[in-house]
Design an enzyme around this catalytic site. Structure first.
Site, PDB file in Angstrom:
ATOM      1  N   LEU A 160       0.869  -1.177   0.000  1.00 30.80           N
ATOM      2  CA  LEU A 160       0.000   0.000   0.000  1.00 30.80           C
ATOM      3  C   LEU A 160       0.900   1.219   0.000  1.00 30.80           C
ATOM      4  O   LEU A 160       1.974   1.210   0.619  1.00 30.80           O
ATOM      5  CB  LEU A 160      -0.891   0.040   1.252  1.00 30.80           C
ATOM      6  CG  LEU A 160      -2.066  -0.941   1.370  1.00 30.80           C
ATOM      7  CD1 LEU A 160      -2.772  -0.724   2.703  1.00 30.80           C
ATOM      8  CD2 LEU A 160      -3.044  -0.786   0.221  1.00 30.80           C
ATOM      9  N   ASP A 161       0.477   2.294  -0.669  1.00 30.85           N
ATOM     10  CA  ASP A 161       1.234   3.542  -0.599  1.00 30.85           C
ATOM     11  C   ASP A 161       1.315   4.014   0.848  1.00 30.85           C
ATOM     12  O   ASP A 161       0.406   3.753   1.650  1.00 30.85           O
ATOM     13  CB  ASP A 161       0.549   4.636  -1.428  1.00 30.85           C
ATOM     14  CG  ASP A 161       0.648   4.383  -2.926  1.00 30.85           C
ATOM     15  OD1 ASP A 161       1.472   3.545  -3.331  1.00 30.85           O
ATOM     16  OD2 ASP A 161      -0.107   5.022  -3.668  1.00 30.85           O
ATOM     17  N   LYS A 162       2.365   4.730   1.158  1.00 26.78           N
ATOM     18  CA  LYS A 162       2.545   5.259   2.508  1.00 26.78           C
ATOM     19  C   LYS A 162       1.353   6.099   2.935  1.00 26.78           C
ATOM     20  O   LYS A 162       0.905   6.039   4.087  1.00 26.78           O
ATOM     21  CB  LYS A 162       3.822   6.105   2.560  1.00 26.78           C
ATOM     22  CG  LYS A 162       4.123   6.736   3.908  1.00 26.78           C
ATOM     23  CD  LYS A 162       5.409   7.545   3.856  1.00 26.78           C
ATOM     24  CE  LYS A 162       5.695   8.211   5.192  1.00 26.78           C
ATOM     25  NZ  LYS A 162       6.941   9.035   5.138  1.00 26.78           N
ATOM     26  N   ARG A 277      -4.921   6.650  -7.886  1.00 25.87           N
ATOM     27  CA  ARG A 277      -4.633   8.078  -7.796  1.00 25.87           C
ATOM     28  C   ARG A 277      -4.507   8.716  -9.179  1.00 25.87           C
ATOM     29  O   ARG A 277      -5.046   9.802  -9.438  1.00 25.87           O
ATOM     30  CB  ARG A 277      -3.349   8.290  -6.982  1.00 25.87           C
ATOM     31  CG  ARG A 277      -3.444   7.720  -5.580  1.00 25.87           C
ATOM     32  CD  ARG A 277      -2.097   7.572  -4.908  1.00 25.87           C
ATOM     33  NE  ARG A 277      -1.477   8.860  -4.621  1.00 25.87           N
ATOM     34  CZ  ARG A 277      -0.319   8.989  -3.975  1.00 25.87           C
ATOM     35  NH1 ARG A 277       0.345   7.910  -3.568  1.00 25.87           N
ATOM     36  NH2 ARG A 277       0.179  10.185  -3.746  1.00 25.87           N
TER      37      ARG A 277
END
Length: 353
Positions: A160-162, A277
């Site tokens: 997962l992205d930060k 995104r």
């Protein structure tokens, strides 16, 4: 089918120490003999060595394998050789990074959504990386390993992205890791995210099928852009980028229409870097608080409490809220859910009032 919602509260943690000092190269002993245990059973030889020899460039790891200096049970082996329990791996002398001066990752548990002897699912908070690297000293995996020193095996199944919160799956056995990763690669899992985007999302826009191309900025930062093959192949650079792009499919459903925003349920059919995104921004509806692909003026106004009077919001509103997969041992369908974080729920309450 098992359906699990929510998780136990996170344990209290100590303050995070500052990153450690720079590493210093040092030499390993002349030859090291390593016995393969349950945690490394079934792993490829190259991946085994990369993990063992932290700080050694991958190019050097492959070089010593090709040269025959690395031996498995006294015989030559290829990079893709699968290691068995009890195998003896001969590791030649190499220069590795001395990490003795680095501060260890602080032990930390995260809210547990599901756990058994094969896997662990946690609810990752926003702002925490899943692993160290690229300027990040440590992440979820390093902190969990410190918190669970008795765990013989613990690896990330996916990323997962930060800046993204929500469900993160980890394997506690190598057999579980390979089985789950096969499901992710084969698109056999269901991953649904909650995303708050700017503006009114058109209800008839349910599928985004736009290729994505990953690149590095001049500053070395990883970014992603949408690409399309030009009708007339006169722009060689655009054509090369389009050919390098990977097909990416995102499914979108409007969950709530809000004042100036839309809450979306987003399901990804392909797992590309920054896919949600970039796709949502490409359609003209960037995610609220997205510092890389969002509306920077809006993000600043949200953080200051100006966009939504009296309410400050200073994170990206993207949350991995549902995950469905087949259990790696029993084959049973597992469906996990992680509720929206408090700060996201609070923003929604203001927007729909």
């Amino acid at each position: 089918m098992q359906r699990i919602i929510g998780g136990k509260p996170a344990a209290k943690t100590k303050a995070v120490p500052s990153p450690g000092a720079a590493t210093v190269p040092r030499a390993t002993p002349a030859v090291t003999l390593v016995r393969v245990d349950e945690g490394s059973e079934g792993q490829r030889l190259d991946n085994f060595l990369v993990k063992l020899l932290k700080g050694v460039p991958k190019t050097h790891v492959y070089r010593v394998i090709r040269s025959g200096e690395v031996r498995v049970n006294k015989g030559r082996a290829a990079a893709d050789t699968r290691l068995a329990l009890g195998d003896e791996v001969r590791v030649p002398p190499v220069r590795v990074a001395d990490r003795s001066a680095e501060a260890p990752a602080p032990a930390r548990e995260f809210p547990v959504v599901f756990e058994d002897e094969f896997l662990l699912a946690v609810d990752k908070p926003a702002g925490v990386a899943v692993h160290g690297g690229s300027g990040v000293s440590f992440g979820v995996i390093e902190q969990l390993r410190q918190a669970r020193p008795g765990a013989r095996f613990l690896e990330l199944v996916h990323r997962l992205d930060k800046e993204t919160s929500g469900l993160l799956l980890l394997a506690k056995k190598r057999s579980a890791l390979t089985a789950l990763q096969d499901q992710f690669r084969g698109r056999e899992t269901g991953k649904t995210y909650a995303a708050l985007v700017q503006g009114a999302w058109p209800a008839n826009k349910k599928v985004i099928d736009v290729a994505l191309h990953k690149f590095l900025t001049d500053e070395g930062e990883r970014r992603v852009r949408t690409v399309a093959v030009p009708r007339q192949a006169q722009d060689d650079r655009s054509l090369r980028q389009a050919q390098a792009g990977k097909r990416s499919i995102t499914l979108v459903q409007v969950a709530k229409k809000l004042r100036g925003f839309s809450l979306l349920d987003v399901t990804i059919k392909t797992g590309r870097t920054h896919q949600i995104r970039v796709h949502l921004a490409h359609e003209g509806h960037p995610i609220a608080g997205d510092a890389k692909y969002g509306d920077f003026a809006l993000n600043k106004a949200l953080a200051r409490g100006e966009a939504v009077p009296g309410h400050r919001f200073d994170r990206m509103f993207l949350h991995a809220r549902r995950l469905r997969f087949a259990h790696p041992a029993s084959g049973e369908t597992i469906e996990l859910e992680a509720p929206l974080p408090r700060e996201c729920e609070a923003l929604l309450e203001v927007l729909q009032s």
